[in-house]
Scaffold this active site. Structure first.
Site, PDB file in Angstrom:
ATOM      1  NE  ARG A  73      -1.880  -1.735   3.619  1.00  0.00           N
ATOM      2  CZ  ARG A  73      -2.270  -1.933   4.872  1.00  0.00           C
ATOM      3  NH1 ARG A  73      -3.478  -1.557   5.247  1.00  0.00           N
ATOM      4  NH2 ARG A  73      -1.459  -2.499   5.749  1.00  0.00           N
ATOM      5  CE  LYS A 125       1.087  -2.454   9.494  1.00  0.00           C
ATOM      6  NZ  LYS A 125      -0.013  -2.797  10.415  1.00  0.00           N
ATOM      7  CE1 TYR A 141      -5.299   2.036  10.614  1.00  0.00           C
ATOM      8  CE2 TYR A 141      -4.207   1.714   8.508  1.00  0.00           C
ATOM      9  CZ  TYR A 141      -5.351   1.885   9.239  1.00  0.00           C
ATOM     10  OH  TYR A 141      -6.572   1.912   8.598  1.00  0.00           O
ATOM     11  CG  HIS A 145      -1.603  -1.347  15.358  1.00  0.00           C
ATOM     12  ND1 HIS A 145      -2.935  -1.462  15.703  1.00  0.00           N
ATOM     13  CD2 HIS A 145      -1.574  -1.204  14.000  1.00  0.00           C
ATOM     14  CE1 HIS A 145      -3.682  -1.401  14.605  1.00  0.00           C
ATOM     15  NE2 HIS A 145      -2.879  -1.235  13.567  1.00  0.00           N
ATOM     16  CD  GLU A 159      -3.226   2.598  15.808  1.00  0.00           C
ATOM     17  OE1 GLU A 159      -2.277   2.527  16.601  1.00  0.00           O
ATOM     18  OE2 GLU A 159      -3.105   3.028  14.632  1.00  0.00           O
ATOM     19  CG  ASP A 185      -1.598  -4.781  12.935  1.00  0.00           C
ATOM     20  OD1 ASP A 185      -0.434  -5.153  12.710  1.00  0.00           O
ATOM     21  OD2 ASP A 185      -2.361  -4.355  12.059  1.00  0.00           O
TER      22      ASP A 185
END
Length: 366
Positions: free
Chosen positions: A15, A75, A94, A96, A118, A270
């Protein structure tokens, strides 16, 4: 504002943080956008498509980080990126954090502002930037689970929908949120016998009203999960506690109750995973076995369908990216409570309670 879109370097992460349409919107607002060479190719967006809408192409990831005030990614940064992140820089991606102490400490040391997709949360407690990737991951979880049930992949050799005279596979989905219901719908569409569990009776009632006939609802408890496992072929773990480490709902001892060749797909990996025996895997090596049970724990499932995922992600993130670029993160977050909840680390301080709790560190306010 100067906005940078680096190429993702996590294993098989195809992505990209923004589509050309998103870049076009930022440029219309007067912002400068730098895109790393080749960043969008694996999502179907060549450099020329970004240049046509006014982006500037830079050769290396170092160049993008060095010039940008805000980095928009998909990410979390990985180790080679840590030294590139600087004090005062805004990272929107993101993260996490609760499942990765090393990342958390690296971002604290950098002095950057870390705004996590998130944990951006609306007043109704929905997570608008997690939802599109949860929809993809849920659908993919069933697709991948079905693949690894095949005997050549190590599975027990079961077809999800069975055939006339042969029962379909049994699927257990733990968690009835966006991921879980997406997984259950695809499994039902493939003809499987599906059970979905959750702690929320109101959520189960809603699903009961709209579900296909081959989905059954079940209250989530250790007793009920244990009772289902001996006859279950595929388990999809879809539990989410926003920003926090996932609870272990299937323990090592429970694996002994399952038939060999059964498959566990942990979409919560994740956030540390919701199976005790889970550990992160990659698209290049997606599975491993524990006690004869196949574990699929890919930490970036949507990266496999990068064209769909990138479009879906930019649809959701772009309004927030524009706010941040137009106003700066301080003003944007003070005016938008949902964005404020996305702040996890600011100037070396953890400000998101679940992240601080995960590591026994203080949670501060700004």
């Amino acid at each position: 504002m100067i906005v940078g879109i680096p190429k993702e370097i996590k294993n098989n992460e195809n992505r990209v943080g923004m589509t050309p349409a998103g870049v076009n919107e930022l440029v219309k607002h007067g912002h400068t956008v730098y895109v790393q060479k080749g960043a969008g190719e694996n999502s179907g967006f060549p450099d020329s498509s970004y240049e046509r809408v006014g982006a500037k192409i830079l050769a290396t990831i170092e160049d993008v980080y060095a010039i940008s005030e805000m980095i928009v990614k998909v990410k979390e940064p990985i180790a080679p990126e840590y030294p590139l992140i600087r004090k005062g820089q805004l990272l929107f991606t993101y993260f996490h954090f609760a499942s990765d102490r090393r990342l958390t400490e690296a971002m604290m040391s950098s002095g950057a502002t870390c705004l996590a997709y998130e944990t951006v949360e609306l007043k109704d407690h929905s997570l608008p930037l997690l939802i599109p990737m949860s929809e993809v991951a849920g659908r993919m979880a069933t697709q991948e689970g079905a693949r690894f049930l095949e005997r050549p992949q190590g599975g027990k050799g079961k077809l999800m929908g069975g055939v006339p005279g042969v029962k379909p596979a049994k699927v257990l989905v733990i968690g009835a949120g966006v991921v879980g219901y997406s997984a259950a719908r695809i499994a039902a569409g493939m003809g499987a016998d599906v059970t979905i569990t959750d702690l929320s009776l109101s959520r189960l009632r809603h699903i009961d009203e709209i579900k296909p006939a081959n989905i059954k609802t079940l209250y989530s408890s250790e007793f009920n999960i244990r009772a289902e496992l001996p006859t279950t072929d595929l388990v999809v773990g879809a539990v989410l506690i926003p920003g926090a480490k996932a609870p272990h709902l299937i323990t090592r001892d429970m694996l002994s109750t399952m038939e060999k060749g059964s498959v566990l797909v942990d979409v919560a990996i994740d956030q540390g995973g919701c199976f005790e025996t889970s550990r992160p895997t990659t698209h290049s090596e997606p599975v491993y076995e524990v006690d004869g049970i196949i574990h699929y724990c890919v930490a970036n499932i949507p990266g496999a369908v990068s064209a769909t995922s990138t479009l879906a992600l930019t649809n959701a993130t772009l309004p927030y990216v524009v706010q941040l670029a137009n106003k700066g993160w301080q003003k944007a977050c003070s005016e938008d409570e949902a964005l404020y909840k996305g702040l996890n680390i600011v100037d070396g301080k953890i400000i998101y309670p679940a992240v601080a709790e995960a590591f026994g560190l203080p949670c501060e306010t700004i």
